[in-house]
Write an enzyme that holds these catalytic residues in place. Structure first.
Site, PDB file in Angstrom:
ATOM      1  N   LYS A  12     -12.547   5.638  19.818  1.00  0.00           N
ATOM      2  CA  LYS A  12     -11.919   4.963  20.772  1.00  0.00           C
ATOM      3  C   LYS A  12     -12.638   3.688  21.508  1.00  0.00           C
ATOM      4  O   LYS A  12     -11.912   3.286  21.860  1.00  0.00           O
ATOM      5  CB  LYS A  12     -13.007   6.222  22.426  1.00  0.00           C
ATOM      6  CG  LYS A  12     -12.769   6.820  22.924  1.00  0.00           C
ATOM      7  CD  LYS A  12     -13.211   7.803  23.770  1.00  0.00           C
ATOM      8  CE  LYS A  12     -13.237   9.266  24.530  1.00  0.00           C
ATOM      9  NZ  LYS A  12     -13.905   9.345  25.627  1.00  0.00           N
ATOM     10  N   ASP A  68     -12.888   9.720  29.589  1.00  0.00           N
ATOM     11  CA  ASP A  68     -13.202  11.279  29.617  1.00  0.00           C
ATOM     12  C   ASP A  68     -11.994  11.439  29.510  1.00  0.00           C
ATOM     13  O   ASP A  68     -10.326  10.974  30.535  1.00  0.00           O
ATOM     14  CB  ASP A  68     -13.821  11.901  30.511  1.00  0.00           C
ATOM     15  CG  ASP A  68     -14.327  13.459  30.237  1.00  0.00           C
ATOM     16  OD1 ASP A  68     -14.722  13.492  28.855  1.00  0.00           O
ATOM     17  OD2 ASP A  68     -14.126  13.764  30.795  1.00  0.00           O
ATOM     18  N   THR A  69     -11.371  11.731  28.538  1.00  0.00           N
ATOM     19  CA  THR A  69      -9.827  12.730  28.545  1.00  0.00           C
ATOM     20  C   THR A  69      -9.802  14.053  27.838  1.00  0.00           C
ATOM     21  O   THR A  69     -10.798  14.317  27.296  1.00  0.00           O
ATOM     22  CB  THR A  69      -9.653  11.119  27.073  1.00  0.00           C
ATOM     23  OG1 THR A  69      -9.671  10.064  27.713  1.00  0.00           O
ATOM     24  CG2 THR A  69      -8.282  11.998  27.021  1.00  0.00           C
ATOM     25  N   GLY A 149      -8.281  13.098  16.957  1.00  0.00           N
ATOM     26  CA  GLY A 149      -8.343  14.511  17.822  1.00  0.00           C
ATOM     27  C   GLY A 149      -6.609  15.125  17.901  1.00  0.00           C
ATOM     28  O   GLY A 149      -6.403  15.623  16.868  1.00  0.00           O
ATOM     29  N   HIS A 176      -2.268   6.977  27.497  1.00  0.00           N
ATOM     30  CA  HIS A 176      -3.429   7.444  29.011  1.00  0.00           C
ATOM     31  C   HIS A 176      -4.167   6.473  28.485  1.00  0.00           C
ATOM     32  O   HIS A 176      -4.784   5.623  29.573  1.00  0.00           O
ATOM     33  CB  HIS A 176      -3.899   8.424  28.090  1.00  0.00           C
ATOM     34  CG  HIS A 176      -4.061   8.981  26.767  1.00  0.00           C
ATOM     35  ND1 HIS A 176      -3.581   9.226  25.811  1.00  0.00           N
ATOM     36  CD2 HIS A 176      -5.263   9.331  26.306  1.00  0.00           C
ATOM     37  CE1 HIS A 176      -4.231   8.941  24.185  1.00  0.00           C
ATOM     38  NE2 HIS A 176      -5.280   9.725  25.240  1.00  0.00           N
ATOM     39  N   ARG A 177      -4.962   6.223  27.078  1.00  0.00           N
ATOM     40  CA  ARG A 177      -6.400   4.924  27.373  1.00  0.00           C
ATOM     41  C   ARG A 177      -5.285   3.959  27.202  1.00  0.00           C
ATOM     42  O   ARG A 177      -5.971   2.474  28.267  1.00  0.00           O
ATOM     43  CB  ARG A 177      -6.742   5.705  25.689  1.00  0.00           C
ATOM     44  CG  ARG A 177      -7.992   4.223  26.072  1.00  0.00           C
ATOM     45  CD  ARG A 177      -8.926   4.889  24.393  1.00  0.00           C
ATOM     46  NE  ARG A 177      -9.731   6.917  25.084  1.00  0.00           N
ATOM     47  CZ  ARG A 177      -9.082   6.935  24.025  1.00  0.00           C
ATOM     48  NH1 ARG A 177      -7.995   7.850  23.527  1.00  0.00           N
ATOM     49  NH2 ARG A 177      -9.469   8.835  24.436  1.00  0.00           N
TER      50      ARG A 177
HETATM   51  P1  ITT Z   1     -17.248  10.208  24.089  1.00  0.00           P
HETATM   52  O1  ITT Z   1     -16.954  11.072  24.980  1.00  0.00           O
HETATM   53  O2  ITT Z   1     -18.434   9.594  23.762  1.00  0.00           O
HETATM   54  O3  ITT Z   1     -17.041   9.443  24.779  1.00  0.00           O
HETATM   55  P2  ITT Z   1     -15.558  12.283  22.727  1.00  0.00           P
HETATM   56  O4  ITT Z   1     -14.869  12.763  21.546  1.00  0.00           O
HETATM   57  O5  ITT Z   1     -16.460  13.433  23.731  1.00  0.00           O
HETATM   58  O6  ITT Z   1     -16.253  11.216  23.323  1.00  0.00           O
HETATM   59  P3  ITT Z   1     -13.062  12.993  24.778  1.00  0.00           P
HETATM   60  O7  ITT Z   1     -14.385  14.024  25.574  1.00  0.00           O
HETATM   61  O8  ITT Z   1     -13.761  11.839  26.340  1.00  0.00           O
HETATM   62  O9  ITT Z   1     -14.594  12.441  24.467  1.00  0.00           O
HETATM   63  O10 ITT Z   1     -12.425  13.569  24.640  1.00  0.00           O
HETATM   64  C1  ITT Z   1     -12.147  14.942  24.854  1.00  0.00           C
HETATM   65  C2  ITT Z   1     -11.881  15.086  23.402  1.00  0.00           C
HETATM   66  O11 ITT Z   1     -10.235  15.169  23.687  1.00  0.00           O
HETATM   67  C3  ITT Z   1     -11.870  14.248  21.907  1.00  0.00           C
HETATM   68  O12 ITT Z   1     -12.965  14.905  21.599  1.00  0.00           O
HETATM   69  C4  ITT Z   1     -10.562  14.155  21.594  1.00  0.00           C
HETATM   70  O13 ITT Z   1     -10.367  15.609  20.544  1.00  0.00           O
HETATM   71  C5  ITT Z   1      -9.533  14.632  22.592  1.00  0.00           C
HETATM   72  N1  ITT Z   1      -9.315  12.556  22.214  1.00  0.00           N
HETATM   73  C6  ITT Z   1      -9.641  11.753  23.896  1.00  0.00           C
HETATM   74  N2  ITT Z   1      -8.417  10.674  23.602  1.00  0.00           N
HETATM   75  C7  ITT Z   1      -7.573  11.790  22.523  1.00  0.00           C
HETATM   76  C8  ITT Z   1      -6.823  10.352  21.940  1.00  0.00           C
HETATM   77  O14 ITT Z   1      -6.081   9.326  22.488  1.00  0.00           O
HETATM   78  N3  ITT Z   1      -5.713  11.138  21.226  1.00  0.00           N
HETATM   79  C9  ITT Z   1      -5.755  12.260  20.822  1.00  0.00           C
HETATM   80  N4  ITT Z   1      -7.035  12.849  21.256  1.00  0.00           N
HETATM   81  C10 ITT Z   1      -7.619  12.434  21.987  1.00  0.00           C
END
Ligand code: ITT
Length: 190
Positions: A12, A68-69, A149, A176-177
């Site tokens: 990220k 948060d994604t 991811g 999205h990001r």
């Molecule tokens: P932080 O909370 O430390 O930012 P995280 O990996 O826990 O990192 P999120 O909770 O936002 O981040 O993301 C949840 C999951 O969604 C992440 O672990 C990935 O599996 C997936 N994800 C997020 N962004 C993605 C992307 O751009 N492409 C593919 N998978 C993604």
């Protein structure tokens, strides 16, 4: 302009750095002395983005933002959604998450999905949220090695390749990001 990005996810960080450009100096959690995992106890992306940003602001008083994604799959009623990181296990096991997603979608015709990113920005103590969405579908099998991811499975609308088969720039331009960060830049520059 210096701003803390509240993430422990190195992928990220590099995506966001590339979109923000040189006008902003991103400060990492480590650099402000936060080494623990920030608890994500919310039940929505909006809540978790806010929790992460507030956690940093309360401890440092510095301007900061958190993303948060979630991947929201139509045939699974929006799952894995806010549980995207911990879909198959308690940890961030990308391979296990992808296997579980393929398994859950076996035999389902509707493979439509979207990625949604919510960013909470706290600037001068005031909080603002912006969002970015990309629509697409879940492929029948994994391909590519870029990104992270669910990227090996997510094919954005209008493309026949998944995110893991795209360069970082190509993904950022439509993701999205990328979209959420573009909205963040508008706020930061206003
Ligand atoms: P932080 O909370 O430390 O930012 P995280 O990996 O826990 O990192 P999120 O909770 O936002 O981040 O993301 C949840 C999951 O969604 C992440 O672990 C990935 O599996 C997936 N994800 C997020 N962004 C993605 C992307 O751009 N492409 C593919 N998978 C993604």
């Amino acid at each position: 302009m210096k701003i803390v990005f509240a993430t422990n996810n190195a992928h990220k960080l590099s995506e966001v750095k590339a979109v923000l450009g040189d006008d902003f100096e991103l400060v990492t959690l480590k650099e402000v002395g936060i080494t623990e995992d920030i608890p994500e106890t919310g039940s929505t992306l909006d809540e978790n983005a806010s929790i992460k940003a507030r956690y940093v602001y309360d401890r440092t008083g510095l301007d900061c933002f958190a993303d948060d994604t979630g991947l929201e799959v139509e045939a699974l009623n929006g799952a894995p959604g806010v549980r995207s990181a911990r879909y198959a296990t308690d940890g961030h096991d990308f391979a296990a998450n992808n296997r579980k997603l393929l398994h859950e979608l076996e035999g389902k015709e509707n493979r439509r999905a979207r990625f949604r990113t919510v960013i909470s920005l706290i600037r001068g103590g005031e909080e603002v949220q912006v969002e970015g969405i990309v629509n697409g579908h879940i492929a029948l099998s994994e391909s590519g090695s870029e990104g992270f991811g669910y990227d090996p499975l997510f094919v954005p609308e209008g493309y026949d390749r998944c995110f893991a088969e795209m360069s970082a720039d190509e993904k950022n331009a439509i993701s999205h990001r990328g979209r959420a960060v573009a909205a963040l830049v508008q706020v930061l520059k206003s």
